[in-house]
Design an enzyme around this catalytic site. Structure first.
Site, PDB file in Angstrom:
ATOM      1  N   ARG A 235     -41.930  45.927  35.047  1.00 16.98           N
ATOM      2  CA  ARG A 235     -42.380  45.295  36.282  1.00 16.98           C
ATOM      3  C   ARG A 235     -43.813  44.842  36.016  1.00 16.98           C
ATOM      4  O   ARG A 235     -44.546  45.487  35.268  1.00 16.98           O
ATOM      5  CB  ARG A 235     -42.346  46.276  37.451  1.00 16.98           C
ATOM      6  CG  ARG A 235     -40.962  46.888  37.719  1.00 16.98           C
ATOM      7  CD  ARG A 235     -41.044  47.902  38.850  1.00 16.98           C
ATOM      8  NE  ARG A 235     -39.746  48.509  39.155  1.00 16.98           N
ATOM      9  CZ  ARG A 235     -39.301  49.663  38.659  1.00 16.98           C
ATOM     10  NH1 ARG A 235     -40.082  50.360  37.827  1.00 16.98           N
ATOM     11  NH2 ARG A 235     -38.120  50.130  38.988  1.00 16.98           N
ATOM     12  N   LYS A 260     -42.740  52.941  39.870  1.00 18.21           N
ATOM     13  CA  LYS A 260     -42.119  52.961  41.190  1.00 18.21           C
ATOM     14  C   LYS A 260     -41.546  54.340  41.478  1.00 18.21           C
ATOM     15  O   LYS A 260     -40.859  54.920  40.660  1.00 18.21           O
ATOM     16  CB  LYS A 260     -40.996  51.907  41.240  1.00 18.21           C
ATOM     17  CG  LYS A 260     -40.464  51.651  42.631  1.00 18.21           C
ATOM     18  CD  LYS A 260     -39.489  50.498  42.612  1.00 18.21           C
ATOM     19  CE  LYS A 260     -38.991  50.182  44.022  1.00 18.21           C
ATOM     20  NZ  LYS A 260     -38.046  49.033  44.025  1.00 18.21           N
ATOM     21  N   HIS A 324     -40.455  38.861  37.023  1.00 20.57           N
ATOM     22  CA  HIS A 324     -39.365  39.840  37.105  1.00 20.57           C
ATOM     23  C   HIS A 324     -38.115  39.311  36.401  1.00 20.57           C
ATOM     24  O   HIS A 324     -37.260  40.097  35.991  1.00 20.57           O
ATOM     25  CB  HIS A 324     -39.054  40.163  38.568  1.00 20.57           C
ATOM     26  CG  HIS A 324     -38.620  41.579  38.776  1.00 20.57           C
ATOM     27  ND1 HIS A 324     -39.481  42.649  38.654  1.00 20.57           N
ATOM     28  CD2 HIS A 324     -37.402  42.119  39.074  1.00 20.57           C
ATOM     29  CE1 HIS A 324     -38.820  43.780  38.891  1.00 20.57           C
ATOM     30  NE2 HIS A 324     -37.559  43.483  39.138  1.00 20.57           N
ATOM     31  N   ARG A 327     -37.873  40.761  33.033  1.00 16.58           N
ATOM     32  CA  ARG A 327     -37.312  42.127  33.069  1.00 16.58           C
ATOM     33  C   ARG A 327     -35.790  42.077  33.177  1.00 16.58           C
ATOM     34  O   ARG A 327     -35.082  42.808  32.485  1.00 16.58           O
ATOM     35  CB  ARG A 327     -37.931  42.873  34.258  1.00 16.58           C
ATOM     36  CG  ARG A 327     -37.363  44.277  34.518  1.00 16.58           C
ATOM     37  CD  ARG A 327     -38.164  44.901  35.660  1.00 16.58           C
ATOM     38  NE  ARG A 327     -37.478  45.997  36.339  1.00 16.58           N
ATOM     39  CZ  ARG A 327     -37.557  47.274  35.983  1.00 16.58           C
ATOM     40  NH1 ARG A 327     -38.274  47.617  34.919  1.00 16.58           N
ATOM     41  NH2 ARG A 327     -36.923  48.210  36.662  1.00 16.58           N
ATOM     42  N   HIS A 350     -34.643  53.058  36.682  1.00 13.82           N
ATOM     43  CA  HIS A 350     -33.821  53.021  37.894  1.00 13.82           C
ATOM     44  C   HIS A 350     -33.392  54.424  38.296  1.00 13.82           C
ATOM     45  O   HIS A 350     -33.007  55.227  37.442  1.00 13.82           O
ATOM     46  CB  HIS A 350     -32.568  52.170  37.668  1.00 13.82           C
ATOM     47  CG  HIS A 350     -32.844  50.707  37.617  1.00 13.82           C
ATOM     48  ND1 HIS A 350     -31.970  49.788  37.078  1.00 13.82           N
ATOM     49  CD2 HIS A 350     -33.917  49.981  38.044  1.00 13.82           C
ATOM     50  CE1 HIS A 350     -32.474  48.577  37.177  1.00 13.82           C
ATOM     51  NE2 HIS A 350     -33.653  48.671  37.761  1.00 13.82           N
ATOM     52  N   TYR A 359     -26.340  44.183  36.173  1.00 13.00           N
ATOM     53  CA  TYR A 359     -26.444  43.351  34.971  1.00 13.00           C
ATOM     54  C   TYR A 359     -25.089  43.122  34.306  1.00 13.00           C
ATOM     55  O   TYR A 359     -24.938  42.212  33.497  1.00 13.00           O
ATOM     56  CB  TYR A 359     -27.443  43.972  33.989  1.00 13.00           C
ATOM     57  CG  TYR A 359     -28.832  44.036  34.565  1.00 13.00           C
ATOM     58  CD1 TYR A 359     -29.543  42.876  34.850  1.00 13.00           C
ATOM     59  CD2 TYR A 359     -29.416  45.266  34.880  1.00 13.00           C
ATOM     60  CE1 TYR A 359     -30.804  42.945  35.424  1.00 13.00           C
ATOM     61  CE2 TYR A 359     -30.677  45.337  35.450  1.00 13.00           C
ATOM     62  CZ  TYR A 359     -31.367  44.171  35.724  1.00 13.00           C
ATOM     63  OH  TYR A 359     -32.606  44.217  36.300  1.00 13.00           O
TER      64      TYR A 359
END
Length: 377
Positions: A235, A260, A324, A327, A350, A359
């Site tokens: 990120r 995050k 992003h 990424r 994640h 994805y």
């Protein structure tokens, strides 16, 4: 002599549906009489009884209440009763008043309170900003106290009517709820449901497109930044917070701190990136952050976005892409290269594998294995 009971009928809009609000002074016998009316309901949000609007409903309500010899005020429906008033186009005409000094001081204290609760700087900035808009909206509407209804009104007028994104709507609701907690207010029926986000697939660049972007970037700092974001699946906030000692060239890893969710993790350091990274470190000698702006401060996200925007233009790529997107491309290319999705989840940081599973929907590897029926015609 007792005061004559008055019933006031007003138009009420909810989810683009017209209703008739039935207002009256609190009286149990009146309430019972209204509740006995077919189709009447009570709104916890607007704190009023209502019925769904239809042709002749005002006349029916008038006769129903006049049977009790009550005064009925339906003046709000007298003008243009058959056609609803044109809704205000807030995007064009909606101007909020400036914040007062008292509100500015309160928002500053609110920001400090959020920081003490360990919210990220980006989240604090967003929550303070959206709360400021809410306060200005209340000032415009001359609303003195925060209530569930005032939040609902703001949500409808300022977010829904202006077609703001679902993500922005969720941010507004979260920010206002934190502000309510900051002020230690107790508000009933504040359970405003957040809408589900649109399930859109991410934009992905091909490996050739990524290469053309990097080749078009001649500035050493800019090239290193874009290369690092892509090669480590970062990120942009994570990339700009990296310090030089977070780079472990011997192990081929990058330590991402307080990402995050305030989580640390390790991600990949591409061996082919090391010479470029070393050349950058030797030339710029950053002290505190790997990428620094003027006076040793963190390189700004605005500047980083401008770097990519220029690279896209020089590379001749018309596809819409953000930082992003690099990424997303990193994750998709790993999946197409046969990397187990559980490892990709760890590298991206994640919480849930469901987030990473998106994805699989944009990977060309799985789709290329499907035999198209058109080829058999």
């Amino acid at each position: 002599m007792k005061d004559r009971i008055q019933i006031t009928l007003k138009p009420l809009w909810y989810n683009n549906r017209k209703l008739v609000a039935i207002d009256f002074h609190n009286n149990e016998s009146v309430k019972e009489y209204i509740n006995s009316l077919e189709g009447v309901r009570y709104s916890n949000i607007y704190k009023t009884h209502y019925v769904i609007y239809r042709s002749n409903i005002i006349n029916e309500l008038f006769n129903y209440f006049r049977a009790k010899k009550w005064f009925v005020d339906y003046s709000a429906f007298k003008e243009n009763n058959s056609k609803p008033k044109r809704e205000v186009n807030y995007r064009e005409n909606y101007k909020l008043p400036p914040l007062k000094d008292e509100s500015l001081k309160e928002l500053k204290s609110f920001g400090k309170w959020l920081l003490q609760k360990r919210f990220s700087k980006n989240t604090v900035h967003t929550y303070v900003e959206v709360t400021g808009l809410f306060i200005r909206y209340m000032e415009l509407k001359q609303i003195s106290t925060i209530s569930s209804r005032s939040v609902e009104q703001f949500n409808y007028d300022f977010i829904f009517s202006t077609k703001k994104s679902v993500s922005y709507q969720n941010q507004c609701i979260s920010g206002i709820k934190q502000f309510i907690a900051f002020k230690k207010l107790t508000i009933e029926n504040i359970d405003i449901k957040r809408p589900n986000k649109d399930k859109k697939l991410p934009t992905v660049l091909s490996k050739l497109e990524v290469k053309s972007i990097l080749d078009a970037t001649k500035n050493l700092k800019h090239k290193t930044l874009l290369s690092l974001v892509y090669s480590a699946g970062l990120r942009i906030g994570e990339a700009l917070n990296i310090r030089p000692d977070d780079i472990d060239t011997e192990r081929g890893l990058i330590h991402i701190r307080s990402a995050k969710g305030r989580k640390d993790r390790y991600t990949l350091l591409a061996p082919s990136l090391v010479p470029l990274l070393q050349a950058y470190l030797n030339h710029y000698t950053p002290k505190h952050f790997l990428f620094e702006g003027r006076n040793g401060e963190t390189y700004t996200q605005v500047s980083a976005r401008q770097v990519l925007k220029k690279a896209l233009r020089l590379a001749g790529i018309k596809k819409y892409a953000t930082l992003h997107t690099l990424r997303h491309s990193f994750a998709t290319h790993l999946l197409e290269g046969g990397t187990d999705i559980r490892y990709i989840q760890e590298l991206l940081g994640h919480n849930s594998p469901k987030t990473t599973m998106i994805y699989t929907h944009v990977s060309s590897t799985n789709l290329s294995k499907i035999k198209n029926p058109f080829d058999n015609l």
